[in-house]
Design a protein around this motif. Structure first.
Motif, PDB file in Angstrom:
ATOM      1  N   ARG A  69       6.222   2.253  -1.270  1.00  0.00           N
ATOM      2  CA  ARG A  69       6.895   2.935  -2.366  1.00  0.00           C
ATOM      3  C   ARG A  69       6.033   2.877  -3.624  1.00  0.00           C
ATOM      4  O   ARG A  69       5.201   1.997  -3.791  1.00  0.00           O
ATOM      5  CB  ARG A  69       8.253   2.284  -2.651  1.00  0.00           C
ATOM      6  N   TRP A  70       6.279   3.828  -4.531  1.00  0.00           N
ATOM      7  CA  TRP A  70       5.548   3.823  -5.792  1.00  0.00           C
ATOM      8  C   TRP A  70       5.947   2.621  -6.638  1.00  0.00           C
ATOM      9  O   TRP A  70       6.974   1.978  -6.454  1.00  0.00           O
ATOM     10  CB  TRP A  70       5.778   5.120  -6.564  1.00  0.00           C
ATOM     11  N   PHE A  71       5.079   2.345  -7.619  1.00  0.00           N
ATOM     12  CA  PHE A  71       5.285   1.256  -8.586  1.00  0.00           C
ATOM     13  C   PHE A  71       5.430  -0.116  -7.937  1.00  0.00           C
ATOM     14  O   PHE A  71       6.020  -1.036  -8.503  1.00  0.00           O
ATOM     15  CB  PHE A  71       6.498   1.531  -9.487  1.00  0.00           C
ATOM     16  N   ARG A  72       4.921  -0.230  -6.693  1.00  0.00           N
ATOM     17  CA  ARG A  72       4.958  -1.508  -5.969  1.00  0.00           C
ATOM     18  C   ARG A  72       6.383  -2.069  -5.862  1.00  0.00           C
ATOM     19  O   ARG A  72       6.599  -3.285  -5.868  1.00  0.00           O
ATOM     20  CB  ARG A  72       4.015  -2.520  -6.617  1.00  0.00           C
ATOM     21  N   LEU A  73       7.342  -1.185  -5.721  1.00  0.00           N
ATOM     22  CA  LEU A  73       8.729  -1.640  -5.642  1.00  0.00           C
ATOM     23  C   LEU A  73       8.999  -2.469  -4.390  1.00  0.00           C
ATOM     24  O   LEU A  73       9.908  -3.305  -4.387  1.00  0.00           O
ATOM     25  CB  LEU A  73       9.681  -0.440  -5.693  1.00  0.00           C
ATOM     26  N   ALA A 101     -11.058   5.252  -8.790  1.00  0.00           N
ATOM     27  CA  ALA A 101     -10.663   5.239  -7.378  1.00  0.00           C
ATOM     28  C   ALA A 101      -9.334   4.507  -7.223  1.00  0.00           C
ATOM     29  O   ALA A 101      -9.102   3.476  -7.852  1.00  0.00           O
ATOM     30  CB  ALA A 101     -11.738   4.558  -6.543  1.00  0.00           C
ATOM     31  N   GLY A 102      -8.469   5.061  -6.414  1.00  0.00           N
ATOM     32  CA  GLY A 102      -7.178   4.426  -6.185  1.00  0.00           C
ATOM     33  C   GLY A 102      -6.055   4.965  -7.040  1.00  0.00           C
ATOM     34  O   GLY A 102      -4.925   4.475  -6.965  1.00  0.00           O
ATOM     35  N   ALA A 103      -6.337   5.986  -7.873  1.00  0.00           N
ATOM     36  CA  ALA A 103      -5.289   6.539  -8.737  1.00  0.00           C
ATOM     37  C   ALA A 103      -4.275   7.357  -7.962  1.00  0.00           C
ATOM     38  O   ALA A 103      -3.214   7.699  -8.496  1.00  0.00           O
ATOM     39  CB  ALA A 103      -5.902   7.388  -9.847  1.00  0.00           C
ATOM     40  N   GLY A 104      -4.588   7.660  -6.693  1.00  0.00           N
ATOM     41  CA  GLY A 104      -3.581   8.294  -5.853  1.00  0.00           C
ATOM     42  C   GLY A 104      -4.003   9.610  -5.258  1.00  0.00           C
ATOM     43  O   GLY A 104      -5.011  10.205  -5.639  1.00  0.00           O
ATOM     44  N   GLY A 124       0.179   1.901  -2.681  1.00  0.00           N
ATOM     45  CA  GLY A 124       1.193   1.695  -3.705  1.00  0.00           C
ATOM     46  C   GLY A 124       0.693   1.023  -4.970  1.00  0.00           C
ATOM     47  O   GLY A 124       1.462   0.815  -5.908  1.00  0.00           O
ATOM     48  N   ARG A 125      -0.614   0.715  -5.020  1.00  0.00           N
ATOM     49  CA  ARG A 125      -1.159  -0.034  -6.161  1.00  0.00           C
ATOM     50  C   ARG A 125      -2.064   0.844  -7.012  1.00  0.00           C
ATOM     51  O   ARG A 125      -3.033   1.407  -6.507  1.00  0.00           O
ATOM     52  CB  ARG A 125      -1.962  -1.243  -5.662  1.00  0.00           C
ATOM     53  N   LEU A 126      -1.774   0.950  -8.272  1.00  0.00           N
ATOM     54  CA  LEU A 126      -2.602   1.709  -9.198  1.00  0.00           C
ATOM     55  C   LEU A 126      -3.773   0.850  -9.690  1.00  0.00           C
ATOM     56  O   LEU A 126      -3.691  -0.385  -9.657  1.00  0.00           O
ATOM     57  CB  LEU A 126      -1.768   2.191 -10.383  1.00  0.00           C
ATOM     58  N   PRO A 127      -4.854   1.486 -10.153  1.00  0.00           N
ATOM     59  CA  PRO A 127      -6.002   0.723 -10.647  1.00  0.00           C
ATOM     60  C   PRO A 127      -5.639  -0.201 -11.813  1.00  0.00           C
ATOM     61  O   PRO A 127      -4.609  -0.026 -12.462  1.00  0.00           O
ATOM     62  CB  PRO A 127      -6.975   1.817 -11.098  1.00  0.00           C
ATOM     63  N   ASP A 130      -2.233  -2.061 -11.776  1.00  0.00           N
ATOM     64  CA  ASP A 130      -1.119  -1.189 -12.155  1.00  0.00           C
ATOM     65  C   ASP A 130      -1.006  -0.969 -13.658  1.00  0.00           C
ATOM     66  O   ASP A 130      -0.001  -0.423 -14.133  1.00  0.00           O
ATOM     67  CB  ASP A 130       0.222  -1.707 -11.615  1.00  0.00           C
ATOM     68  N   ALA A 131      -2.011  -1.367 -14.413  1.00  0.00           N
ATOM     69  CA  ALA A 131      -2.009  -1.061 -15.841  1.00  0.00           C
ATOM     70  C   ALA A 131      -2.478   0.370 -16.086  1.00  0.00           C
ATOM     71  O   ALA A 131      -2.225   0.939 -17.154  1.00  0.00           O
ATOM     72  CB  ALA A 131      -2.896  -2.043 -16.615  1.00  0.00           C
ATOM     73  N   HIS A 132      -3.194   0.957 -15.114  1.00  0.00           N
ATOM     74  CA  HIS A 132      -3.575   2.369 -15.220  1.00  0.00           C
ATOM     75  C   HIS A 132      -2.324   3.215 -15.042  1.00  0.00           C
ATOM     76  O   HIS A 132      -1.475   2.914 -14.209  1.00  0.00           O
ATOM     77  CB  HIS A 132      -4.602   2.713 -14.143  1.00  0.00           C
ATOM     78  N   PRO A 133      -2.171   4.278 -15.816  1.00  0.00           N
ATOM     79  CA  PRO A 133      -0.963   5.094 -15.675  1.00  0.00           C
ATOM     80  C   PRO A 133      -0.930   5.873 -14.364  1.00  0.00           C
ATOM     81  O   PRO A 133      -1.972   6.256 -13.824  1.00  0.00           O
ATOM     82  CB  PRO A 133      -1.056   6.054 -16.868  1.00  0.00           C
ATOM     83  N   ALA A 134       0.269   6.113 -13.873  1.00  0.00           N
ATOM     84  CA  ALA A 134       0.455   7.083 -12.803  1.00  0.00           C
ATOM     85  C   ALA A 134       0.318   8.474 -13.420  1.00  0.00           C
ATOM     86  O   ALA A 134       0.573   8.668 -14.617  1.00  0.00           O
ATOM     87  CB  ALA A 134       1.830   6.909 -12.172  1.00  0.00           C
ATOM     88  N   LEU A 135      -0.091   9.440 -12.606  1.00  0.00           N
ATOM     89  CA  LEU A 135      -0.330  10.800 -13.095  1.00  0.00           C
ATOM     90  C   LEU A 135       0.635  11.769 -12.424  1.00  0.00           C
ATOM     91  O   LEU A 135       0.842  11.711 -11.213  1.00  0.00           O
ATOM     92  CB  LEU A 135      -1.776  11.208 -12.804  1.00  0.00           C
ATOM     93  N   ILE A 136       1.205  12.658 -13.231  1.00  0.00           N
ATOM     94  CA  ILE A 136       2.233  13.565 -12.739  1.00  0.00           C
ATOM     95  C   ILE A 136       1.990  14.965 -13.275  1.00  0.00           C
ATOM     96  O   ILE A 136       1.475  15.141 -14.390  1.00  0.00           O
ATOM     97  CB  ILE A 136       3.637  13.052 -13.152  1.00  0.00           C
TER      98      ILE A 136
END
Length: 202
Positions: A69-73, A101-104, A124-127, A130-136
């Protein structure tokens, strides 16, 4: 171009995440929404025309996905807390190509009238821990901010702390006076103006 879209407060349950936000800000969140692809559910709080807050957790009534799942839930434990920030773009493919690398991987998603694509990491882990933002990327000209009720709450400052804050800053073609990257133990902190005065969330 990257713009601040929303911030995410995770909880072991949605009820805990919502209670944490409402106690801190004194504002009620909206109705429950569901993400079938991720087996999660959320409630939102508008923060003006450009930004919103999302309380999110695993949906115990939904089937578990066959991917993280996203955000490492899947790994979440402990009290509710501010875990992620999300930037929107009108060209997700270009934004992901330019990101670390790893931003999704761009993934098409939908809920009700909303259509969007999001960079979702395979693990499920952002660079940057997880301090790197998710992109939408919102599709079809409609995003949650367009429908959320006015609450009188506004994001004043979002502080993103990480030991490699300078490297994170260099990796982001993004500037917003409300967002500050600082060196330190990985953490996110936000402050708000509300009808009840200045409030904060971590």
């Amino acid at each position: 171009m990257l713009e601040l879209d929303h911030i995410a407060i995770a909880g072991a349950t949605l009820e805990e995440a919502v209670a944490h936000v409402e106690a801190a800000l004194g504002c009620a969140l909206g109705p429950v929404g569901h993400h079938a692809h991720m087996g999660t559910h959320n409630r939102l709080l508008g923060l003006g025309r450009d930004v919103y807050l999302e309380a999110i957790a695993i949906d115990p009534a939904a089937p578990a996905p066959a991917w993280p799942r996203w955000f490492r839930l899947d790994e979440f434990s402990g009290p509710p807390r501010l875990t992620n920030w999300i930037l929107r773009t009108d060209d997700l493919d270009a934004a992901l190509a330019a990101a670390p690398a790893g931003a999704g991987v761009a993934t098409a998603l939908a809920r009700g009238d909303f259509r969007w694509r999001m960079g979702i990491p395979a693990d499920g882990r952002l660079p940057f821990d997880d301090a790197h933002p998710a992109l939408i990327e919102w599709r079809g000209g409609l995003k949650p901010q367009d429908r959320l009720a006015e609450t009188g709450c506004r994001l004043v400052r979002l502080e993103v702390a990480h030991p490699e804050a300078e490297a994170l800053d260099a990796a982001l073609p993004f500037r917003d006076p409300r967002v500050v990257l600082v060196s330190g133990t990985r953490a996110l902190r936000a402050s708000f103006s509300t009808p009840h005065g200045q409030r904060s969330l971590e």
